[in-house]
Structures are given as structure tokens and as C-alpha cells.
Design a protein around this motif. Structure first.
Motif, PDB file in Angstrom:
ATOM      1  N   GLY A 266     -18.483 -25.357 -14.364  1.00  0.00           N
ATOM      2  CA  GLY A 266     -19.145 -24.082 -14.587  1.00  0.00           C
ATOM      3  C   GLY A 266     -19.976 -24.042 -15.849  1.00  0.00           C
ATOM      4  O   GLY A 266     -19.869 -24.902 -16.730  1.00  0.00           O
ATOM      5  N   GLY A 267     -20.842 -23.037 -15.915  1.00  0.00           N
ATOM      6  CA  GLY A 267     -21.699 -22.865 -17.087  1.00  0.00           C
ATOM      7  C   GLY A 267     -22.708 -23.988 -17.261  1.00  0.00           C
ATOM      8  O   GLY A 267     -23.180 -24.237 -18.373  1.00  0.00           O
ATOM      9  N   GLY A 268     -23.053 -24.681 -16.181  1.00  0.00           N
ATOM     10  CA  GLY A 268     -23.982 -25.799 -16.258  1.00  0.00           C
ATOM     11  C   GLY A 268     -23.367 -27.078 -16.785  1.00  0.00           C
ATOM     12  O   GLY A 268     -24.077 -28.045 -17.075  1.00  0.00           O
ATOM     13  N   ASN A 269     -22.039 -27.114 -16.919  1.00  0.00           N
ATOM     14  CA  ASN A 269     -21.341 -28.279 -17.457  1.00  0.00           C
ATOM     15  C   ASN A 269     -20.634 -29.064 -16.358  1.00  0.00           C
ATOM     16  O   ASN A 269     -20.083 -28.484 -15.423  1.00  0.00           O
ATOM     17  N   LYS A 270     -20.630 -30.395 -16.509  1.00  0.00           N
ATOM     18  CA  LYS A 270     -19.959 -31.274 -15.558  1.00  0.00           C
ATOM     19  C   LYS A 270     -19.176 -32.340 -16.314  1.00  0.00           C
ATOM     20  O   LYS A 270     -19.611 -32.807 -17.367  1.00  0.00           O
ATOM     21  N   VAL A 271     -18.037 -32.705 -15.761  1.00  0.00           N
ATOM     22  CA  VAL A 271     -17.264 -33.838 -16.266  1.00  0.00           C
ATOM     23  C   VAL A 271     -17.531 -35.029 -15.359  1.00  0.00           C
ATOM     24  O   VAL A 271     -17.506 -34.897 -14.127  1.00  0.00           O
ATOM     25  N   LEU A 272     -17.809 -36.200 -15.959  1.00  0.00           N
ATOM     26  CA  LEU A 272     -18.208 -37.385 -15.209  1.00  0.00           C
ATOM     27  C   LEU A 272     -17.271 -38.552 -15.488  1.00  0.00           C
ATOM     28  O   LEU A 272     -16.719 -38.673 -16.585  1.00  0.00           O
ATOM     29  N   PHE A 273     -17.129 -39.425 -14.506  1.00  0.00           N
ATOM     30  CA  PHE A 273     -16.538 -40.729 -14.773  1.00  0.00           C
ATOM     31  C   PHE A 273     -17.270 -41.779 -13.960  1.00  0.00           C
ATOM     32  O   PHE A 273     -17.890 -41.471 -12.928  1.00  0.00           O
ATOM     33  N   HIS A 274     -17.229 -43.035 -14.424  1.00  0.00           N
ATOM     34  CA  HIS A 274     -17.950 -44.131 -13.772  1.00  0.00           C
ATOM     35  C   HIS A 274     -17.155 -45.413 -13.977  1.00  0.00           C
ATOM     36  O   HIS A 274     -16.882 -45.810 -15.113  1.00  0.00           O
ATOM     37  N   LEU A 275     -16.751 -46.052 -12.894  1.00  0.00           N
ATOM     38  CA  LEU A 275     -16.060 -47.337 -12.921  1.00  0.00           C
ATOM     39  C   LEU A 275     -16.862 -48.334 -12.092  1.00  0.00           C
ATOM     40  O   LEU A 275     -17.243 -48.033 -10.958  1.00  0.00           O
ATOM     41  N   GLU A 276     -17.136 -49.523 -12.661  1.00  0.00           N
ATOM     42  CA  GLU A 276     -17.923 -50.517 -11.925  1.00  0.00           C
ATOM     43  C   GLU A 276     -17.578 -51.922 -12.402  1.00  0.00           C
ATOM     44  O   GLU A 276     -17.485 -52.179 -13.609  1.00  0.00           O
ATOM     45  N   GLY A 277     -17.373 -52.822 -11.463  1.00  0.00           N
ATOM     46  CA  GLY A 277     -17.085 -54.216 -11.789  1.00  0.00           C
ATOM     47  C   GLY A 277     -17.894 -55.164 -10.939  1.00  0.00           C
ATOM     48  O   GLY A 277     -18.293 -54.839  -9.818  1.00  0.00           O
ATOM     49  N   SER A 278     -18.149 -56.353 -11.471  1.00  0.00           N
ATOM     50  CA  SER A 278     -18.898 -57.372 -10.734  1.00  0.00           C
ATOM     51  C   SER A 278     -17.942 -58.422 -10.180  1.00  0.00           C
ATOM     52  O   SER A 278     -16.807 -58.566 -10.638  1.00  0.00           O
ATOM     53  N   PHE A 279     -18.412 -59.160  -9.180  1.00  0.00           N
ATOM     54  CA  PHE A 279     -17.606 -60.215  -8.566  1.00  0.00           C
ATOM     55  C   PHE A 279     -18.540 -61.216  -7.897  1.00  0.00           C
ATOM     56  O   PHE A 279     -19.753 -60.993  -7.788  1.00  0.00           O
ATOM     57  N   SER A 280     -17.987 -62.314  -7.456  1.00  0.00           N
ATOM     58  CA  SER A 280     -18.761 -63.345  -6.767  1.00  0.00           C
ATOM     59  C   SER A 280     -18.456 -63.301  -5.280  1.00  0.00           C
ATOM     60  O   SER A 280     -17.288 -63.387  -4.882  1.00  0.00           O
ATOM     61  N   THR A 281     -19.493 -63.182  -4.461  1.00  0.00           N
ATOM     62  CA  THR A 281     -19.272 -63.265  -3.022  1.00  0.00           C
ATOM     63  C   THR A 281     -19.035 -64.708  -2.593  1.00  0.00           C
ATOM     64  O   THR A 281     -18.516 -64.955  -1.507  1.00  0.00           O
ATOM     65  N   ALA A 282     -19.408 -65.670  -3.430  1.00  0.00           N
ATOM     66  CA  ALA A 282     -19.210 -67.082  -3.102  1.00  0.00           C
ATOM     67  C   ALA A 282     -17.748 -67.483  -3.228  1.00  0.00           C
ATOM     68  O   ALA A 282     -17.237 -68.290  -2.440  1.00  0.00           O
ATOM     69  N   THR A 283     -17.037 -66.915  -4.228  1.00  0.00           N
ATOM     70  CA  THR A 283     -15.651 -67.317  -4.481  1.00  0.00           C
ATOM     71  C   THR A 283     -14.659 -66.167  -4.418  1.00  0.00           C
ATOM     72  O   THR A 283     -13.458 -66.396  -4.365  1.00  0.00           O
ATOM     73  N   GLY A 284     -15.148 -64.937  -4.474  1.00  0.00           N
ATOM     74  CA  GLY A 284     -14.263 -63.780  -4.498  1.00  0.00           C
ATOM     75  C   GLY A 284     -13.696 -63.472  -5.866  1.00  0.00           C
ATOM     76  O   GLY A 284     -12.929 -62.526  -6.024  1.00  0.00           O
ATOM     77  N   SER A 285     -14.095 -64.233  -6.885  1.00  0.00           N
ATOM     78  CA  SER A 285     -13.550 -64.050  -8.228  1.00  0.00           C
ATOM     79  C   SER A 285     -14.237 -62.899  -8.947  1.00  0.00           C
ATOM     80  O   SER A 285     -15.377 -62.533  -8.635  1.00  0.00           O
ATOM     81  N   LEU A 286     -13.547 -62.326  -9.937  1.00  0.00           N
ATOM     82  CA  LEU A 286     -14.109 -61.256 -10.744  1.00  0.00           C
ATOM     83  C   LEU A 286     -15.211 -61.787 -11.639  1.00  0.00           C
ATOM     84  O   LEU A 286     -15.195 -62.956 -12.057  1.00  0.00           O
ATOM     85  N   GLY A 287     -16.154 -60.915 -11.980  1.00  0.00           N
ATOM     86  CA  GLY A 287     -17.241 -61.315 -12.869  1.00  0.00           C
ATOM     87  C   GLY A 287     -16.751 -61.689 -14.252  1.00  0.00           C
ATOM     88  O   GLY A 287     -17.319 -62.546 -14.918  1.00  0.00           O
ATOM     89  N   SER A 288     -15.686 -61.036 -14.722  1.00  0.00           N
ATOM     90  CA  SER A 288     -15.033 -61.370 -15.986  1.00  0.00           C
ATOM     91  C   SER A 288     -13.548 -61.505 -15.718  1.00  0.00           C
ATOM     92  O   SER A 288     -12.925 -60.568 -15.199  1.00  0.00           O
ATOM     93  N   ALA A 289     -12.978 -62.650 -16.043  1.00  0.00           N
ATOM     94  CA  ALA A 289     -11.579 -62.903 -15.745  1.00  0.00           C
ATOM     95  C   ALA A 289     -10.690 -61.839 -16.386  1.00  0.00           C
ATOM     96  O   ALA A 289     -10.818 -61.532 -17.566  1.00  0.00           O
TER      97      ALA A 289
END
Length: 390
Positions: A77-100
Motif C-alpha cells: 500500500g501507499g505505492g510501496n512494495k516489498v521485493l525479493f529475488h533469488l537466482e543461480g546459474s548452472f551447467s546444462t552440460a554437467t548439471g553442476s552449480l555455477g559456483s560450488a
């Protein structure tokens, strides 16, 4: 009693309607086959790296990082918003995470937004130097502007506070400040990240867009804008040294950018200049630069709503015997649907006698593990792949 329950229900409904929230799940998968030659590997009779190795690989993220994540927003309300953002990278070649060991290596933020006052976020995020993405003809694909500065333009940043302004008569401001979280403000070797900061100013119109950007990334060992080159990267530290600052100016430095987009119907012309500067570095061996000057330009032709052709040139000059290199590349994409595209790119890097920049944004050095060519030699590659977003 019934009237009281009805009133309570109506009040609850009003609160729910007032505090609307939503969560969006999204992702992107990118994979393809890449051929690359001119990889320095092995040693000759005089102990010098030999030239001529080539490889064919199944790769992930050459056209765009494979990633997944979620975004959430709650209207309070009042023109205000609460935000969150979660994002991670990975390899489709191996299935491993972008950062161990790190699921959300790209974004892990929470903050607030207001249409009049802008957006404030806290947490881990892409570092502000990624602002070059909007002005790179190949959008910081694996063979693009990042190649000529060995990945200096695409790091992530922890302990960060960012602010994005609204658009004011075509102008907007974006800034970041990341704490070292050490007892010394700039970093003292007790944490994995030194202090980082940056500011960008953008002007956008229907015909063109311009952006100026400044940032700095400090060495976590001592808070300086520079660092030694370790043995694994072809540098001058003793064998077995474990310093984190093994990539010199390509890791810790100040970065100045001036960039433009020009919109001409089916054509988009892009270009820019980047100056990267270290401070306090001394005793560097010949070939280990302390300053870089990087220029680029290119054009995208949107032939049809589905098909685009791209051509670009990137050039870098390095001091202290680091030489210069030019990356020539052409490519394009074809959208099979709104979510799926095919992509292709061919590129070559031409190095001066002392330079060894490669197609990939590899670390400094000539060891076979870096994938760089031998100094003075070229490197050429072709990539074709598929990308799907959801």
C-alpha cells in the motif's frame, strides 16, 4: 455473533486485497557445441608452450548463462512494495552449480520499491559492471566484450546495497556499495571480498541511449586496487602460493565506461570505450599489465521478427608488454517460438606478438589449463546452440 463474524471476514478480505503478493518462477537453459583451436598446451624443446591444440566441446551458457530463479513482490500500500529475488546459474552440460556450494550465486536480495522514489535492495547481486550488457552487440555472450578484459565485466557481488532511481525525463541513476565485512574497511585478508562500489547514469530516448559507468573492486587481501599474478595463472609468485589475488588488474581495479546504443529501425548500432586502471602495483613482470584500454563496436540487423544477424569488433591495449588484441565476430539467432531460439557464432582473436587473449574470458597466463593461445598467436572458434526460457 453472525454479524461479528461477517464483519471480521470482510475486514480480512480487505487486508488480503490491500497486501497483494505474487511469486514468479523462471529460468533459462542454454547448450550447444563449440569448436576452438589455438589452445596453448604442452612445452617445446626450449620450454615454451606449443601451439596448435584444438577441441570440440558440449558447452553450456555460451549464448547466455543457464540459470533459474524466482522473484516475489508484495504490495503493502501507499505505492510501496516489498521485493525479493533469488537466482543461480548452472551447467546444462554437467548439471553442476555455477559456483560450488552456492545455489543463489547471482542474486539473493530483499528490498523495497516505490514508484516515485525508486528501488533499494540488499544482498548478493550481479556487480554493476554488468551494465555493459545493454551496450554489447553480443550481450556479453562467451565470446564478446568480457573476453578482452578476462571477465572483469561480469562478476557477482556480496554484502551489497543497491539503489535504482525512477526514470526522470529520460535519465536514471543506479548505484551499488558492497562491504568487505572485514575489520579493515577495504579488506584485510580476513574475508573473501574486498570493498566494491559503482555508479552509472543512463539517458534513454526513442532514437538513442547513452550510459556512463564507474566502478571499483578492491583486493580482499589488503584493500588495494591491484594484486600479484600467481603461478597457476602464469605469473611470478612462488609455486604453492595461495594468494586469492592471482589475476591482477583483471580482478581488482577501477573501471570507467562510456557507451551508446543507436536505434535505426531494423538496425541497432552499439559501441563503447572502457578504461581499466590499477593502483599501487609494482614489480610486475613484462606482460603483466597494470592498465587496459578497451573499445568495441557492432551492429544488429533484425531481419525479421524472428531472425537477427550480428557483427562486432572488440579491441584491447595492455601496457607493460601486455600487447594488444582484436576480436572479430559474427553470429545470429532465430526464434523458433517466444521461448526458444537457435544461435550461432563464429569468432577469431588476433594477438600482437606479446598478447595471448583468447575467445573465452580466461584468466591471465599461458598454461594449458587457461585455454589461452600462445602469445602472438590467434585463436578461432565456431559455436552453435539452442536456448529455452521459461
Amino acid at each position: 455473533m453472525k454479524k461479528a463474524l461477517l464483519a471480521a471476514a470482510l475486514m480480512s478480505a480487505g487486508v488480503i486485497a490491500h497486501a497483494q503478493s505474487s511469486v514468479t518462477l523462471y529460468g533459462r537453459l542454454d547448450a550447444g557445441v563449440a569448436y576452438m583451436n589455438g589452445i596453448g598446451a604442452g612445452t617445446g624443446a626450449q620450454g615454451q608452450a606449443t601451439h596448435g591444440s584444438s577441441q570440440v566441446q558440449l558447452e553450456s551458457g555460451y549464448w547466455g548463462t543457464s540459470l533459474w530463479g524466482m522473484k516475489g513482490v508484495e504490495d503493502i500500500g501507499g505505492g510501496n512494495k516489498v521485493l525479493f529475488h533469488l537466482e543461480g546459474s548452472f551447467s546444462t552440460a554437467t548439471g553442476s552449480l555455477g559456483s560450488a556450494g552456492s545455489i543463489w550465486n547471482r542474486w539473493a536480495t530483499i528490498g523495497m520499491a516505490n514508484d516515485q522514489f525508486g528501488t533499494l535492495l540488499l544482498g548478493r547481486m550481479l556487480f554493476i559492471s554488468n551494465g555493459i550488457w545493454d551496450f554489447d552487440p553480443f550481450g556479453q555472450s562467451n565470446w564478446s566484450s568480457a573476453s578482452m578484459v578476462r571477465g572483469r565485466n561480469w562478476p557477482q557481488s556480496s554484502n551489497n546495497i543497491s539503489y535504482q532511481s525512477p526514470n526522470w525525463y529520460g535519465f536514471d541513476v543506479y548505484g551499488q556499495y558492497a562491504f568487505s565485512n572485514a575489520t579493515s574497511w577495504n579488506g584485510n585478508g580476513s574475508t573473501t571480498q574486498g570493498r566494491e562500489a559503482g555508479l552509472q547514469l543512463t539517458y534513454t530516448s526513442s532514437l538513442f541511449q547513452i550510459r556512463g559507468l564507474y566502478d571499483e573492486i578492491r583486493n580482499p587481501d589488503n584493500g588495494t586496487l591491484g594484486g600479484a599474478y600467481n603461478t597457476l595463472n602464469g605469473g611470478n609468485l612462488a609455486p604453492g602460493a595461495t594468494q586469492a589475488n592471482g589475476n591482477g588488474i583483471f580482478a581488482y581495479s577501477r573501471d570507467y565506461m562510456a557507451m551508446f546504443n543507436l536505434f535505426l529501425g531494423a538496425f541497432k548500432i552499439q559501441g563503447g570505450y572502457e578504461a581499466i586502471r590499477s593502483a599501487g602495483m609494482s614489480g610486475q613482470a613484462i606482460g603483466q599489465p597494470t592498465t587496459l584500454d578497451h573499445e568495441w563496436g557492432g551492429v544488429t540487423w533484425q531481419m525479421t521478427p524472428a531472425a537477427a544477424l550480428i557483427a562486432a569488433v572488440y579491441h584491447v591495449n595492455a601496457n607493460n608488454g601486455g600487447g594488444n588484441a582484436t576480436l572479430y565476430t559474427v553470429g545470429g539467432s532465430y526464434n523458433l517460438s517466444k521461448r526458444t531460439l537457435l544461435d550461432i557464432q563464429a569468432a577469431t582473436v588476433q594477438n600482437s606478438k606479446s598478447a595471448n587473449f583468447g575467445l573465452n574470458a580466461n584468466n591471465f597466463g599461458v598454461a594449458a589449463a587457461t585455454g589461452n593461445p600462445v602469445p602472438g598467436h590467434s585463436q578461432t572458434g565456431v559455436y552453435a546452440g539452442i536456448q529455452h526460457s521459461f
